[in-house]
Structure formats: C-alpha cells, structure tokens
Write an enzyme that holds these catalytic residues in place. Sequence first.
Site, mmCIF file in Angstrom:
data_model
loop_
_atom_site.group_PDB
_atom_site.id
_atom_site.type_symbol
_atom_site.label_atom_id
_atom_site.label_comp_id
_atom_site.label_asym_id
_atom_site.label_seq_id
_atom_site.Cartn_x
_atom_site.Cartn_y
_atom_site.Cartn_z
ATOM 1 N N CYS A 282 43.080 35.186 10.262
ATOM 2 C CA CYS A 282 43.681 35.669 11.504
ATOM 3 C C CYS A 282 42.562 35.807 12.517
ATOM 4 C CB CYS A 282 44.426 36.983 11.266
ATOM 5 S SG CYS A 282 43.392 38.308 10.598
ATOM 6 N N ARG B 225 47.752 31.790 20.493
ATOM 7 C CA ARG B 225 46.317 31.835 20.172
ATOM 8 C C ARG B 225 45.944 30.651 19.292
ATOM 9 N NH1 ARG B 225 44.279 37.509 18.063
ATOM 10 N NH2 ARG B 225 42.265 36.511 18.488
#
Length: 275
Positions: free
Chosen positions: A230, A172
């Site tokens: 995050c 990611r």
Amino acid sequence: MNAIISAAELADELTGNRPPVLLDVRYQMGGPHGRAAYEAGHIPGAVFVDLEAELAGPPGSGGRHPLPDVDAFGAVMRRAGVCHDTPVVVYDGGQGWAAARAWWMLRWTGHPDARVLDGGLAVWSGPVESEVPAPATGDFQPVPGAVPLLDADGAAELARTGLLLDARAGERYRGEVEPIDRVAGHIPGAVSAPTMENVGPDGRLLPAPELAARFKSLGAGEDRPVGVYCGSGVSAAQQVLALEVAGIPAALYVGSWSEWSADESRPVATGADPR
C-alpha cells in the site's frame, strides 16, 4: 484459527474461562492521536498501543512505517499483558487498518492466537470504560518470520512471477494523484486492489466466499504466490487479513510505496490496470 472475531463472540469470550488480552490500536493518519479517544472510553481491560511509536520504526529510507525493533515490540506486548499461550484480540476505531497491522505484527513474530475485532469499536455495543488498566506483565517473546515478508526486490519479483496487489485507492495506483509520497504511480506489474473494497457498508469484512471470489477475479489462484503493498504497510495489512479470511496466504511488503518511490532508481508505472 479464524483471523477475525465478531463483537458478540468477543463479549462471550471476555466472560469465559480464557479471556483474551485486548489491544486498542486506534489510529487515523493525519488525525488526532488515538490515545485521547482511548482514554475517553475503551473496551474494559484494553491496553492502548501506539501504531506509529510501537508498531513501526522511525520513518526513513525504509518507508513511513517500517518494521519496529523486534525486541522493543516484544517489550510493548509484554507490558500489555500478552503471553504466548493467551489469545489476543486487537481493535481500532472501525477502519480496520491499524488493528490489522497489530494482528500482522503478532502473527509475523510467532503469536499463535491473534484476531481482529471485525468492524472495530464501531460495532461494539458492550460497556466501555475510561480507567487505564495495569495488566500483569506477559511472557511473549517475538520470533520473527512466522509469516512471509517482502522487501522491495521481492515485491518486484512477485509482480513478475506471481500476484502483487496494490491496496491503495485506484487514483493513486493509476498515478493521477499522490498526496503523500515522492512520485505517483505503482510498482510495474502490480494489480490494483483497493482495500476499501474488502468491507461492506457496515465496516465489517465481506463474507469469506465473497472475498475469495474478489481475489480470484484479481488473479489469485492455486499455487500462485500473492503479495500486498500500500502506501506504508498499514492498509495492506488489512488486505492480508482479508486474504487470510478468504483462505489465501499472502506476504506483506511493509516498506510499500513509501519505500519503493523514495529510490529514484526503481521503475514506476502509471495508468490503468493492464488486465
């Protein structure tokens, strides 16, 4: 004060003169609601806290798990029996992310003695019960600002002048996949630091010296401010917890990538860590 507690230490404290308030924060993104698992069995005396409804505000421009209303959070903690001078232990199913979010919220709002059960319910070998407790109302009054908090501008600045850690999975970060948010990639200047590398095979955090060595290898050092983000400010809280255990203070960017990427004017970087 240590930020974590072992299952054996918790068992001892629960039979002592000053037992902690227990909060059960089981949560799995995209999975079944944690309340059912809590009602099936929890550490005796634990009160269930709903991450999405009580540890976060409604999703929107501030991200998928923005900060909740502080007064509402205080009311939840008081209903759970939290007092300012009573220790609190938080646990989840074992991943540690949700428990760390609750720990961080308590720390940020000024509670002086909050800890996470290292390894969560998965390492608890003591009794469990299905009875839902009715604790006496606590007196905790949240006062936000006790630990550092980043907004989007602060995260961008820290990526340039300090160390901003991206706690998501490496793919990611690199922009190879993005299963949830609008666009793939990372905040320019951020360093990839997947949260799962903070724990061992047993689900417990690595020993403090190993965590310190890990974060030092990522660029943490004396007088260099550190921040973490995050996807939505949940797994990053576990990274802040790991940094705390390692003796490294760190700020949390709660909005995280879900807030950053929602604004098309903000830059997006892709590719491998530039270090």
